[in-house]
Design a protein around this motif. Structure first.
Motif, PDB file in Angstrom:
ATOM      1  N   PHE A  57      14.830  14.361 -33.153  1.00 26.57           N
ATOM      2  CA  PHE A  57      16.245  14.610 -33.441  1.00 26.57           C
ATOM      3  C   PHE A  57      16.748  15.869 -32.742  1.00 26.57           C
ATOM      4  N   ILE A  58      15.873  16.860 -32.553  1.00 26.54           N
ATOM      5  CA  ILE A  58      16.271  18.065 -31.813  1.00 26.54           C
ATOM      6  C   ILE A  58      16.413  17.736 -30.330  1.00 26.54           C
ATOM      7  N   LYS A  59      15.481  16.953 -29.830  1.00 25.19           N
ATOM      8  CA  LYS A  59      15.528  16.578 -28.414  1.00 25.19           C
ATOM      9  C   LYS A  59      16.770  15.744 -28.100  1.00 25.19           C
ATOM     10  N   ASP A  60      17.036  14.763 -28.952  1.00 21.08           N
ATOM     11  CA  ASP A  60      18.215  13.919 -28.717  1.00 21.08           C
ATOM     12  C   ASP A  60      19.507  14.715 -28.800  1.00 21.08           C
ATOM     13  N   LYS A 105      29.113  24.118 -22.246  1.00 21.97           N
ATOM     14  CA  LYS A 105      29.036  23.135 -23.321  1.00 21.97           C
ATOM     15  C   LYS A 105      29.029  23.808 -24.690  1.00 21.97           C
ATOM     16  N   GLY A 106      28.275  24.913 -24.807  1.00 25.45           N
ATOM     17  CA  GLY A 106      28.227  25.628 -26.073  1.00 25.45           C
ATOM     18  C   GLY A 106      29.578  26.198 -26.457  1.00 25.45           C
ATOM     19  N   LEU A 107      30.272  26.786 -25.468  1.00 28.94           N
ATOM     20  CA  LEU A 107      31.610  27.322 -25.730  1.00 28.94           C
ATOM     21  C   LEU A 107      32.587  26.209 -26.089  1.00 28.94           C
ATOM     22  N   GLY A 108      32.459  25.079 -25.382  1.00 28.25           N
ATOM     23  CA  GLY A 108      33.355  23.963 -25.657  1.00 28.25           C
ATOM     24  C   GLY A 108      33.206  23.441 -27.071  1.00 28.25           C
ATOM     25  N   LEU A 109      31.982  23.289 -27.526  1.00 29.73           N
ATOM     26  CA  LEU A 109      31.753  22.827 -28.893  1.00 29.73           C
ATOM     27  C   LEU A 109      32.252  23.851 -29.911  1.00 29.73           C
ATOM     28  N   GLY A 110      32.037  25.134 -29.585  1.00 30.07           N
ATOM     29  CA  GLY A 110      32.544  26.180 -30.480  1.00 30.07           C
ATOM     30  C   GLY A 110      34.051  26.169 -30.585  1.00 30.07           C
ATOM     31  N   ILE A 117      19.818  16.782 -25.562  1.00 25.78           N
ATOM     32  CA  ILE A 117      20.167  15.938 -24.412  1.00 25.78           C
ATOM     33  C   ILE A 117      21.630  15.510 -24.488  1.00 25.78           C
ATOM     34  N   SER A 118      22.090  15.210 -25.688  1.00 22.16           N
ATOM     35  CA  SER A 118      23.488  14.786 -25.825  1.00 22.16           C
ATOM     36  C   SER A 118      24.464  15.905 -25.502  1.00 22.16           C
ATOM     37  N   ILE A 119      24.033  17.142 -25.653  1.00 23.26           N
ATOM     38  CA  ILE A 119      24.928  18.277 -25.398  1.00 23.26           C
ATOM     39  C   ILE A 119      24.891  18.700 -23.939  1.00 23.26           C
ATOM     40  N   ILE A 120      23.693  18.944 -23.388  1.00 23.46           N
ATOM     41  CA  ILE A 120      23.591  19.505 -22.032  1.00 23.46           C
ATOM     42  C   ILE A 120      23.028  18.516 -21.013  1.00 23.46           C
ATOM     43  N   GLY A 121      22.688  17.307 -21.433  1.00 26.55           N
ATOM     44  CA  GLY A 121      22.188  16.314 -20.485  1.00 26.55           C
ATOM     45  C   GLY A 121      20.679  16.381 -20.299  1.00 26.55           C
ATOM     46  N   PRO A 151      35.069  15.074 -20.819  1.00 32.95           N
ATOM     47  CA  PRO A 151      34.183  15.300 -21.972  1.00 32.95           C
ATOM     48  C   PRO A 151      34.979  15.809 -23.186  1.00 32.95           C
ATOM     49  N   PHE A 152      34.640  15.323 -24.374  1.00 31.48           N
ATOM     50  CA  PHE A 152      35.369  15.712 -25.586  1.00 31.48           C
ATOM     51  C   PHE A 152      35.293  17.218 -25.823  1.00 31.48           C
ATOM     52  N   SER A 153      34.206  17.846 -25.355  1.00 32.07           N
ATOM     53  CA  SER A 153      34.050  19.290 -25.558  1.00 32.07           C
ATOM     54  C   SER A 153      35.070  20.093 -24.766  1.00 32.07           C
ATOM     55  N   THR A 154      35.772  19.454 -23.804  1.00 28.76           N
ATOM     56  CA  THR A 154      36.760  20.177 -23.003  1.00 28.76           C
ATOM     57  C   THR A 154      38.175  20.047 -23.542  1.00 28.76           C
ATOM     58  N   TYR A 155      38.391  19.177 -24.525  1.00 28.86           N
ATOM     59  CA  TYR A 155      39.755  19.010 -25.031  1.00 28.86           C
ATOM     60  C   TYR A 155      39.805  18.685 -26.522  1.00 28.86           C
ATOM     61  N   GLY A 156      38.661  18.617 -27.200  1.00 38.27           N
ATOM     62  CA  GLY A 156      38.627  18.164 -28.583  1.00 38.27           C
ATOM     63  C   GLY A 156      39.496  18.958 -29.538  1.00 38.27           C
TER      64      GLY A 156
END
Length: 321
Positions: A11-14, A46-51, A17-21, A101-106
Motif C-alpha cells: 500500500f505504501i508502494k502503490d 507533486k507534494g506541493l500540488g497535493l498540499g 507510485i500513484s503520486i510521483i510515478g 493532473p488533478f494536483s495542478t488544479y484540484g
C-alpha cells in the motif's frame, strides 16, 4: 538500506507510485538516488500540488465562519467574489478538459464551491442597499440560476472558446481583486475579510507558480497565477496596514441600518471622580458703604457675611430671651 526500501508494504508502494510515478519512485525510494534533480523537482511539485489541493479544500472556511458568526458580510465586495468565482470556474473547466493532473488544479474545484457559498452569504445578509428579506431571496435565486447556467456553458463550449476564456482569467483576476482593494482603502478597514484566507492565497499562488512550470508549462496559467500573487500581496499589505484601526460597522436598528464607529483596540472607559471640585465663580462683592465693586473670582460667600447684601423680603433676627 535499499533492501528495506525495496520491500516496503504494497500500500505504501502503490501510494508512492500513484503520486510521483514508477520511474521516480524506483529512482528516489528503491534505489535512493537522491541526486536525481529531475525526479526531485517532479516529486517536490507533486507534494506541493497535493498540499495546495488539501489546503484549498478549507481555505475559505474561516472566511465563511466569520460571516456566519457576525451575521454580516461587512467589508466584503460582492463584485470581487463574483469575478473571482468565475475565474476559478473557468480554470477548473480548462484544466479538467485538457486532462491536466488533478494536483495542478484540484483546489479550484473546492474554491469554486466555497466562493459560491460565500457569494450567496453576501447576498443573504442585509446591507445598506438591501434591507428586506424578500429582495435578498430574489437575489439568491438569480445567483443560483446564473451559477447553473455558467456551469453548463463551461462544460459545453468548444475547446477554442474555452482557451479564450482561460486567457480572460488574467483580467478577471485583476478586476476581482481591485474592488476589494479599493473598498479596503476607502474604509481604512478590511472588515470581515479573513487574514487566514489572504495568507493562504499568497502561499498557494507561490506554490502554483512552481507546480505549473514543473508539470504543465502552460504560459496562460503561469501568467494568471503570477498576477493573482501580486494582487494577493497587496491585500496582505492592507491587512497589515489596517489591523486594529477604526472600522465602520452597520447595525440594524428600528428596521434601518444605522452606522456607528467603533474604535479598535477598545480603550478602557475613563473613571469619573466621586466628586468634582468646582472652581470659584466670579461674584459681585459689596463694600461697607453699600456700593457694588466689580466682580472678581472669589470664594462663594457664606450666609451671614457682612460683605454680602441680604436679600430683600423677610428679615431674620436672633431671638432674644
Amino acid at each position: 538500506m535499499t533492501a528495506i526500501t525495496r520491500n516496503l508494504p504494497w500500500f505504501i508502494k502503490d501510494l508512492g507510485i500513484s503520486i510521483i510515478g514508477q520511474k521516480c519512485y524506483t529512482t528516489l525510494v528503491e534505489n535512493l538516488e537522491v541526486d536525481n534533480v529531475e525526479c526531485l523537482k517532479y516529486s517536490l511539485s507533486k507534494g506541493l500540488g497535493l498540499g495546495i489541493v488539501v489546503g484549498g479544500s478549507i481555505m475559505k472556511v474561516p472566511q465563511l465562519l466569520l460571516i456566519i458568526s457576525a451575521r454580516s458580510a461587512r467589508g466584503l465586495s460582492l463584485p470581487a467574489y463574483v469575478l473571482e468565482t468565475l475565474s476559478y470556474a473557468i480554470t477548473l473547466a480548462y484544466s479538467y478538459r485538457n486532462d491536466f493532473p488533478f494536483s495542478t488544479y484540484g483546489e479550484n474545484f473546492f474554491l469554486t464551491i466555497q466562493n459560491v457559498i460565500i457569494t450567496l452569504s453576501i447576498l443573504y445578509y442585509p446591507t445598506k442597499t438591501r434591507l428586506t428579506q424578500s429582495s435578498s431571496s430574489l437575489n439568491i435565486a438569480i445567483a443560483l440560476v446564473a451559477t447553473a447556467v455558467t456551469g453548463i456553458a463551461l462544460a459545453s463550449v468548444p475547446e477554442s472558446a474555452l482557451s479564450a476564456l482561460q486567457l480572460s482569467t488574467i483580467p478577471l483576476s485583476l478586476f476581482s481583486k481591485v474592488p476589494q482593494i479599493r473598498q479596503n482603502a476607502r474604509a481604512k478597514s478590511t472588515g470581515q475579510l479573513s487574514a487566514f484566507a489572504v495568507i493562504a492565497q499568497i502561499a498557494g499562488c507561490l506554490a502554483r507558480l512552481f507546480t505549473t512550470s514543473a508539470e504543465v508549462g502552460d504560459p496562460i496559467l503561469t501568467a494568471g497565477f503570477a498576477l493573482a500573487l501580486l494582487l494577493n500581496v497587496v491585500l496582505g499589505v492592507q491587512m497589515w496596514q489596517y489591523w486594529g484601526k477604526d472600522i465602520l460597522v452597520e447595525k440594524v436598528e428600528d428596521g434601518r441600518l444605522m452606522p456607528e464607529t467603533i474604535h479598535a483596540p477598545l480603550r478602557e472607559k475613563e473613571t469619573v471622580p466621586a466628586y468634582v471640585q468646582r472652581e470659584a465663580s466670579p461674584v459681585p462683592t459689596w463694600g461697607t458703604d453699600g456700593t457694588q465693586s466689580p466682580g472678581r473670582a472669589s470664594p462663594i460667600p457664606r450666609a451671614g457675611s457682612p460683605h454680602v447684601r441680604q436679600p430683600s423680603g423677610r428679615k431674620w433676627a436672633r431671638k432674644v430671651d
